[in-house]
Write a protein that holds these residues in place. Structure first.
Motif, PDB file in Angstrom:
ATOM      1  N   GLY A 172      -6.118  37.821  33.275  1.00 11.88           N
ATOM      2  CA  GLY A 172      -4.747  37.710  33.710  1.00 11.88           C
ATOM      3  C   GLY A 172      -4.434  38.536  34.942  1.00 11.88           C
ATOM      4  O   GLY A 172      -5.315  39.089  35.606  1.00 11.88           O
ATOM      5  N   THR A 173      -3.151  38.600  35.269  1.00  7.76           N
ATOM      6  CA  THR A 173      -2.653  39.306  36.454  1.00  7.76           C
ATOM      7  C   THR A 173      -1.754  40.453  36.002  1.00  7.76           C
ATOM      8  O   THR A 173      -0.842  40.251  35.197  1.00  7.76           O
ATOM      9  N   GLY A 174      -1.982  41.631  36.550  1.00 11.12           N
ATOM     10  CA  GLY A 174      -1.187  42.807  36.194  1.00 11.12           C
ATOM     11  C   GLY A 174      -2.075  44.032  36.171  1.00 11.12           C
ATOM     12  O   GLY A 174      -2.876  44.239  37.088  1.00 11.12           O
ATOM     13  N   PHE A 175      -1.947  44.837  35.120  1.00  9.70           N
ATOM     14  CA  PHE A 175      -2.807  46.014  35.002  1.00  9.70           C
ATOM     15  C   PHE A 175      -3.196  46.212  33.535  1.00  9.70           C
ATOM     16  O   PHE A 175      -2.479  45.792  32.613  1.00  9.70           O
ATOM     17  N   TRP A 176      -4.336  46.888  33.344  1.00  8.67           N
ATOM     18  CA  TRP A 176      -4.842  47.177  32.006  1.00  8.67           C
ATOM     19  C   TRP A 176      -5.705  48.420  32.100  1.00  8.67           C
ATOM     20  O   TRP A 176      -6.573  48.528  32.976  1.00  8.67           O
ATOM     21  N   GLY A 231      -6.968  51.986  21.563  1.00 10.21           N
ATOM     22  CA  GLY A 231      -5.694  51.799  22.250  1.00 10.21           C
ATOM     23  C   GLY A 231      -5.848  51.351  23.693  1.00 10.21           C
ATOM     24  O   GLY A 231      -6.932  51.397  24.279  1.00 10.21           O
ATOM     25  N   TRP A 232      -4.749  50.913  24.299  1.00  8.67           N
ATOM     26  CA  TRP A 232      -4.719  50.519  25.703  1.00  8.67           C
ATOM     27  C   TRP A 232      -3.281  50.550  26.191  1.00  8.67           C
ATOM     28  O   TRP A 232      -2.323  50.559  25.417  1.00  8.67           O
ATOM     29  N   ILE A 233      -3.130  50.562  27.501  1.00 12.33           N
ATOM     30  CA  ILE A 233      -1.825  50.465  28.171  1.00 12.33           C
ATOM     31  C   ILE A 233      -1.949  49.301  29.148  1.00 12.33           C
ATOM     32  O   ILE A 233      -2.883  49.260  29.956  1.00 12.33           O
ATOM     33  N   ARG A 234      -1.048  48.348  29.112  1.00  8.94           N
ATOM     34  CA  ARG A 234      -1.173  47.156  29.940  1.00  8.94           C
ATOM     35  C   ARG A 234       0.185  46.648  30.380  1.00  8.94           C
ATOM     36  O   ARG A 234       1.229  47.019  29.825  1.00  8.94           O
ATOM     37  N   GLY A 235       0.145  45.805  31.386  1.00 12.82           N
ATOM     38  CA  GLY A 235       1.321  45.086  31.855  1.00 12.82           C
ATOM     39  C   GLY A 235       0.859  43.795  32.498  1.00 12.82           C
ATOM     40  O   GLY A 235       0.183  43.810  33.533  1.00 12.82           O
ATOM     41  N   GLY A 236       1.208  42.663  31.922  1.00 11.12           N
ATOM     42  CA  GLY A 236       0.794  41.367  32.468  1.00 11.12           C
ATOM     43  C   GLY A 236      -0.552  40.909  31.950  1.00 11.12           C
ATOM     44  O   GLY A 236      -0.694  39.803  31.408  1.00 11.12           O
ATOM     45  N   LYS A 237      -1.563  41.693  32.101  1.00 17.39           N
ATOM     46  CA  LYS A 237      -2.907  41.328  31.656  1.00 17.39           C
ATOM     47  C   LYS A 237      -2.990  41.321  30.136  1.00 17.39           C
ATOM     48  O   LYS A 237      -2.343  42.122  29.463  1.00 17.39           O
ATOM     49  N   THR A 238      -3.826  40.422  29.625  1.00 22.67           N
ATOM     50  CA  THR A 238      -4.041  40.357  28.180  1.00 22.67           C
ATOM     51  C   THR A 238      -5.231  41.189  27.755  1.00 22.67           C
ATOM     52  O   THR A 238      -5.432  41.427  26.561  1.00 22.67           O
ATOM     53  N   ILE A 252      -6.829  46.410  37.715  1.00 19.65           N
ATOM     54  CA  ILE A 252      -5.547  46.203  38.396  1.00 19.65           C
ATOM     55  C   ILE A 252      -5.714  45.011  39.321  1.00 19.65           C
ATOM     56  O   ILE A 252      -6.666  44.951  40.120  1.00 19.65           O
ATOM     57  N   GLY A 253      -4.791  44.038  39.274  1.00 18.13           N
ATOM     58  CA  GLY A 253      -4.841  42.880  40.169  1.00 18.13           C
ATOM     59  C   GLY A 253      -4.879  41.583  39.403  1.00 18.13           C
ATOM     60  O   GLY A 253      -4.352  41.468  38.291  1.00 18.13           O
ATOM     61  N   SER A 254      -5.516  40.573  40.043  1.00 20.93           N
ATOM     62  CA  SER A 254      -5.631  39.247  39.436  1.00 20.93           C
ATOM     63  C   SER A 254      -7.100  38.942  39.181  1.00 20.93           C
ATOM     64  O   SER A 254      -7.973  39.793  39.365  1.00 20.93           O
ATOM     65  N   ASP A 255      -7.352  37.690  38.796  1.00 24.46           N
ATOM     66  CA  ASP A 255      -8.741  37.314  38.539  1.00 24.46           C
ATOM     67  C   ASP A 255      -9.545  37.198  39.830  1.00 24.46           C
ATOM     68  O   ASP A 255     -10.779  37.303  39.813  1.00 24.46           O
ATOM     69  N   SER A 256      -8.855  36.987  40.990  1.00 25.48           N
ATOM     70  CA  SER A 256      -9.576  36.808  42.248  1.00 25.48           C
ATOM     71  C   SER A 256      -9.524  38.034  43.148  1.00 25.48           C
ATOM     72  O   SER A 256     -10.436  38.264  43.948  1.00 25.48           O
ATOM     73  N   LYS A 257      -8.475  38.821  43.079  1.00 22.98           N
ATOM     74  CA  LYS A 257      -8.347  40.025  43.884  1.00 22.98           C
ATOM     75  C   LYS A 257      -7.977  41.172  42.947  1.00 22.98           C
ATOM     76  O   LYS A 257      -6.954  41.129  42.284  1.00 22.98           O
TER      77      LYS A 257
END
Length: 715
Positions: free
Chosen positions: A407-411, A395-402, A423-428
């Motif tokens: 991706g950008t968001g959280f996982w 299982g997982w909990i995510r928002g935005g990220k795949t 948490i964040g984007s691919d660069s930060k």
């Protein structure tokens, strides 16, 4: 033989006794011993009256108990039976009737003359209250026996035949009519007429017939009606068939506490299944069913076309609903299920707070979802446990990220054999890969760094050499918000009107509407530039409260001590009260009480509160003892309203609902009620007492002059 008698307020438990046999005790025998238990208090009979429209029937009005014998509360739903005992004398209550619990019952006692009644109730535990006080009811007049009370009777073996001797006719044979304890045989016959009746004055041995309704006296009786060759009997044989029947109470022959039926036509009530616990009853306000209610297919709840009972369940249709508490869809507090606004909808909860709604297209939850078990996702994904959520190994909990690192968001979840966070984007980003927490951007902790150090662009854990901490600006000044060091001070700005300054001698916090300053150098605490706490230059402590607010010195069961204080005084003379009618001191210990300008010269008269003017001695004799109030030391208290007008200090009346603290408990004083207790002005009372002493001294002087001829006459 052991005889044991117990009352209604006693519970019986089992005890063991032995029987004497041959000088010894044989096998144990069982007996019952009383153990006290709580039962309802008795009801109160308020009135008993005769019913004018029902001769021989009385109506009893009662007050049912609301407490048990131990003072605990008793709900109406805890009562199961009301018993009325009655008889011809207060000590001869030989009859009794049982009713469902109610504050008004009607019945025909079946007696005449003076009636006496008492009542008791039974609770759901089977406990009976004591009998109420005996109530002397009205005198019930004897019912005069008249023709109206005589019944016409038809023999059981009488024969009435349909369409005989031909179609449209009815015939009769072997008929006997009994009336007023006399029986007559009726001649056999037939008719195609509609009405068949027995006319006492015309013939006692033949029936009368006609197509028009007959005019009947009390001695006459309609026997039958012929409708197209079918005979419908209207006489008792022993059944009754009648267009009109007048009675007060109808009871079955087996009527009792546990069986039979009763219909009270006067009160519009009924009981089916006995008087004690009827299976179906209506007491005028409540329909009670003990058992299962079954409804067949095609039945309805509410108006027609509303909630329908079908073969497989309940159908609310397009106008019905099922609700509890809620007044409609998403209205009030409770639940609602039905058809609204062109769609089937569901509402559970509080329309103004937490709730669950289905509006016909979307299921929405407002508030907190609590679960103690189950899964989110597949059966082996995220499990719901009593302490929280467990993502397991799939299982997982995510928002935005795949996924982790995508991706950008959280996982957050399980990936690559370990639990990870991204948490964040691919660069930060901030990532936990199962062993290392990495923050990428201006500030980050890289793998292999020395623990405790921050490594970045010119930043270490021990000092700031250059640059900016992102999100928390530390700089000289620029756009808001910002913070900077100014000499020995630290200043933090949200805007030009919102800032705080920490200086060596004071803390200064300002807001658009309020400013608070705590100054150690000048020893003050101010709010909006008004001193709250201040030690003045003269060396005294000044505590200030704004108008309309109280300044409260509060301790936890401790003392407030004034040390080396030579005087405790108000700021202005005559402008400050010590206590009030609502908040007064319990005991005052002191050496001296000095009156300043309040002792009056009372000469010959004192005005009372009713306007009378009396000499001081008579004014004091007018004092009355309060019927209920007592002093703290237990003696009856004087009625303060009987004191002279100048002495009485009435408690003010509340101009609005006000909450006050009385002996540690909060009490709500309604508008117009007294705020506290009435009081007495002791200076005024002492003035009256001095005036009474002077009056008595004058009386003694005059008496000495008259008796002993001593001294001049007193005024």
């Amino acid at each position: 033989m052991l005889t044991l008698r117990v009352g209604s307020a006693v519970r019986l438990d089992r005890v063991y006794f032995g029987r004497w046999a041959g000088g010894g005790i044989s096998e144990p025998a069982f007996a019952i011993a009383p153990v006290k238990e709580v039962v309802p208090n008795p009801p109160v009979i308020n009135s008993v009256e005769l019913l004018a429209n029902a001769p021989g029937t009385i109506k009893v009005k009662l007050t049912l108990p609301s407490t048990n014998t131990d003072g605990s509360p008793l709900a109406l739903g805890e009562l199961v039976r009301l018993r009325i005992k009655y008889g011809p004398a207060s000590d001869d209550l030989r009859y009794e009737n049982d009713f469902p619990p109610g504050e008004e019952v009607s019945f025909a006692p079946g007696m005449s003359g003076q009636i006496y009644l008492a009542a008791q109730v039974q609770d759901t535990n089977g406990g009976w209250s004591d009998l109420s006080s005996v109530y002397a009811g009205p005198s019930i007049p004897a019912i005069e026996e008249a023709l109206a009370f005589w019944a016409h009777r038809l023999n059981v073996d009488a024969v009435f035949s349909n369409n005989s001797p031909q179609a449209g006719y009815v015939s009769w044979s072997n008929v006997k009519i009994t009336f007023r304890d006399e029986t007559w045989g009726i001649q056999d016959g037939n008719t195609n007429k509609r009405y068949i009746w027995w006319d006492y004055s015309l013939s006692k041995t033949t029936f009368q017939t006609s197509d028009s309704p007959p005019t009947l006296d009390l001695e006459d009786v309609l026997v039958a009606v012929n409708i197209n060759g079918t005979c419908y009997l209207y006489m008792y044989r022993p059944m009754i068939s009648a267009d009109f029947l007048r009675a007060g109470v109808l009871q079955s022959a087996n009527w009792g506490t546990g069986q039979g039926s009763e219909f009270n036509l006067n009160d519009g009530t009924f009981r089916l299944g006995g008087s004690s616990s009827p299976k179906l009853s209506w007491d005028g306000s409540t329909l009670q069913v003990l058992g299962i209610i079954k409804a067949g297919q095609g039945s309805w709840l509410g108006q027609e076309n509303a909630v329908q009972i079908t073969q497989n369940g309940i159908d609310v249709g397009s106008s019905g609903y099922i609700k509890g508490g809620a007044t409609g869809y998403n209205q009030g507090s409770g639940f609602w299920l039905g058809y609204d606004g062109g769609a089937y909808k569901l509402f559970i909860g509080n329309s103004a707070g937490q709730k669950l709604t289905w509006n016909g297209s979307a299921l929405t939850v407002y508030g907190t979802i609590q679960a103690v078990g189950g899964y989110l996702g597949g059966s082996s994904a995220i499990s719901i446990q009593s302490g929280g959520l467990d993502v397991g190994t799939t299982g997982w909990i995510r928002g935005g990220k795949t996924g982790y690192g995508s991706g950008t968001g959280f996982w957050i979840g399980y990936s690559g054999g370990t639990y990870k966070l991204d948490i964040g984007s691919d660069s930060k980003y901030m990532r936990w890969d199962g062993s290392t927490l990495t923050v990428k951007g201006t500030v980050y902790v890289d793998a292999g760094s020395v623990p405790g150090n921050l490594v970045g662009s010119g930043i270490s854990a021990w000092n700031i050499t250059s640059g900016t901490l992102m999100g928390i600006p530390v700089q000289s000044s620029s756009s808001y918000p910002y913070a900077y060091l100014y000499g020995a001070s630290v200043v933090a700005y949200q805007s030009s009107a919102y800032y705080a300054a920490l200086l060596p001698s004071y803390l200064y916090i300002t807001h658009a509407q309020s400013t608070i300053e705590l100054n150690a150098q000048y020893k003050w605490l101010t709010c909006n530039y008004t001193d709250i706490f201040k030690i003045t230059s003269s060396g005294y402590l000044q505590l200030t409260a704004s108008g309309g607010y109280d300044l409260i010195l509060k301790t936890s069961n401790a003392h407030v001590v004034l040390e080396n204080v030579t005087q405790l005084r108000p700021y202005l003379a005559g402008a400050t009260d010590l206590g009030s009618s609502s908040y007064f001191f319990q005991n005052v210990y002191a050496k001296n009480f000095v009156d300043v300008g309040c002792l009056a010269f009372v000469s010959k008269e004192v005005e009372m509160q009713d306007g009378r003017k009396l000499p001081p001695t008579k004014a004091l004799k007018e004092l009355r003892v309060s019927p209920n109030e007592k002093t703290p030391y237990g003696l009856p208290r004087l009625d303060y309203t009987s004191f002279p007008k100048a002495c009485f200090v009435p408690a003010p009346r509340a101009t609005e609902d006000t909450e006050v603290l009385v002996r540690g408990e909060r009490k709500l004083v309604k508008k117009g009620e007294k705020l506290g207790e009435d009081g007495i002005d002791l200076s005024a009372l002492l003035s009256v007492v001095i005036g009474a002493v002077r009056e008595l001294e004058d009386r003694v002087t005059n008496l000495e002059r008259e008796v002993f001829h001593v001294g001049p006459a007193s005024n």
